[in-house]
Design an enzyme around this catalytic site. Sequence first.
Site, PDB file in Angstrom:
ATOM      1  CD  GLU A   1      18.765  46.064 -57.745  1.00 25.69           C
ATOM      2  OE1 GLU A   1      19.953  46.354 -57.541  1.00 25.69           O
ATOM      3  OE2 GLU A   1      18.024  46.717 -58.496  1.00 25.69           O
TER       4      GLU A   1
ATOM      5  CG  HIS B   1      21.386  47.549 -60.757  1.00 26.45           C
ATOM      6  ND1 HIS B   1      20.859  48.045 -59.585  1.00 26.45           N
ATOM      7  CD2 HIS B   1      21.833  48.641 -61.440  1.00 26.45           C
ATOM      8  CE1 HIS B   1      20.985  49.364 -59.563  1.00 26.45           C
ATOM      9  NE2 HIS B   1      21.572  49.750 -60.672  1.00 26.45           N
TER      10      HIS B   1
ATOM     11  NE  ARG C   1      19.475  53.476 -57.427  1.00 23.02           N
ATOM     12  CZ  ARG C   1      20.454  53.511 -58.343  1.00 23.02           C
ATOM     13  NH1 ARG C   1      20.252  52.981 -59.543  1.00 23.02           N
ATOM     14  NH2 ARG C   1      21.627  54.051 -58.056  1.00 23.02           N
TER      15      ARG C   1
HETATM   16  C1  GLV Z   1      23.663  52.598 -61.004  1.00 24.84           C
HETATM   17  O1  GLV Z   1      22.548  52.164 -60.801  1.00 24.84           O
HETATM   18  C2  GLV Z   1      24.017  53.953 -60.792  1.00 24.84           C
HETATM   19  O2  GLV Z   1      23.273  54.694 -60.123  1.00 24.84           O
HETATM   20  O3  GLV Z   1      25.085  54.354 -61.274  1.00 24.84           O
END
Ligand code: GLV
Length: 337
Positions: free
Chosen positions: A272, A291, A243
């Site tokens: 983001e 991401h 994160r």
């Molecule tokens: C993606 O970032 C997730 O937490 O699955």
Amino acid sequence: MAKPKLFVTRELFEDVIKKLEQYYDVEVWDKYTPPPYEVLLEKAKEVDALVTLLTDKVDCNLLQQAKKLRIIAQYAVGYDNIDIECATRLGIYVTNTPGVLTEATAELTWALILATARRIVEADHFVRWGEWWRTGTGWHPKMMLGVELKGKTLGVIGLGRIGSRVAEIAVKGFGMKVIYYDTKRREDLEKELGVEYRDLDQLLQEADIITIHVPLTDKTYHMINEERLKKMKRSAILINTARGKVIDTEALVKALREGWIAGAGLDVFEQEPLPPNHPLTAFKNVVLAPHIGSATYETRHAMAELVAENLIAFYEGREPPTLVNKEVLKVRPPGFK
Ligand code: GLV
Ligand code: GLV
């Protein structure tokens, strides 16, 4: 009994939606961007169940107004977008998708490690934009040198499912030494893989490559700050597929600008999408991805299947297989009765 209402905040896979329609009255938000908060709030007030993504803010204000809502099936392993404590108090079940995305995320972590260590993106640009041609050299002993992984030390912060798979690949695939920091000692993995425990500051000083695999919580927010970046080797590479908010971005930009570390591979950001003029985009030694840790066909489909399994179990009055807030079982039994 009428079917319970389910709002799904983004298009999942057709076959999974079809399966869910046998149990639920399903509405899907079919736009490419997330539903605005006000829309999500209005939907939450009407429905019995929600499928959410990490881009959907599910705060206590929303939960308190969602009088009929009984279950939130999050399409992600992380759930820092949901106020879990509030949901539990209100008797709302929250599920996530652990396990099925471990491999994809570990593989993307390695893609970023290799791309950063061997300057793959920079090398691609070098060829693509004609710079290689302009140098006039086909091959040069000092062209595009990177760092070798074998024999180096990988520092894993957070030795959960993803972190331990990344560690296993390091040991078995690349012949690296692995040290880790976690709130729990993993003696099983210490035996199995030969990984060694370090406290965080020790790990930062010792590792050649540092990779983050912790969830975002109050305790991990800005865990990698200015002081900790200063502890890293000047040759260190920092990787984040967890994160964005675990790293203090401003401090990272400063570290890169002033050469406290050698490079970074980032799949997640505090903001983001990352704006195009963001300072991070200016560094050649930083590899950026939008991401996409879990973004393989196999994994995204398996995540959708697991979301459906959780919703179907709940519908049938069973405990959902990947329930996040187990304490909710004491507040209200599973099911819509
Ligand atoms: C993606 O970032 C997730 O937490 O699955
Ligand atoms: C997530 O799946 C983790 O435990 O690393």
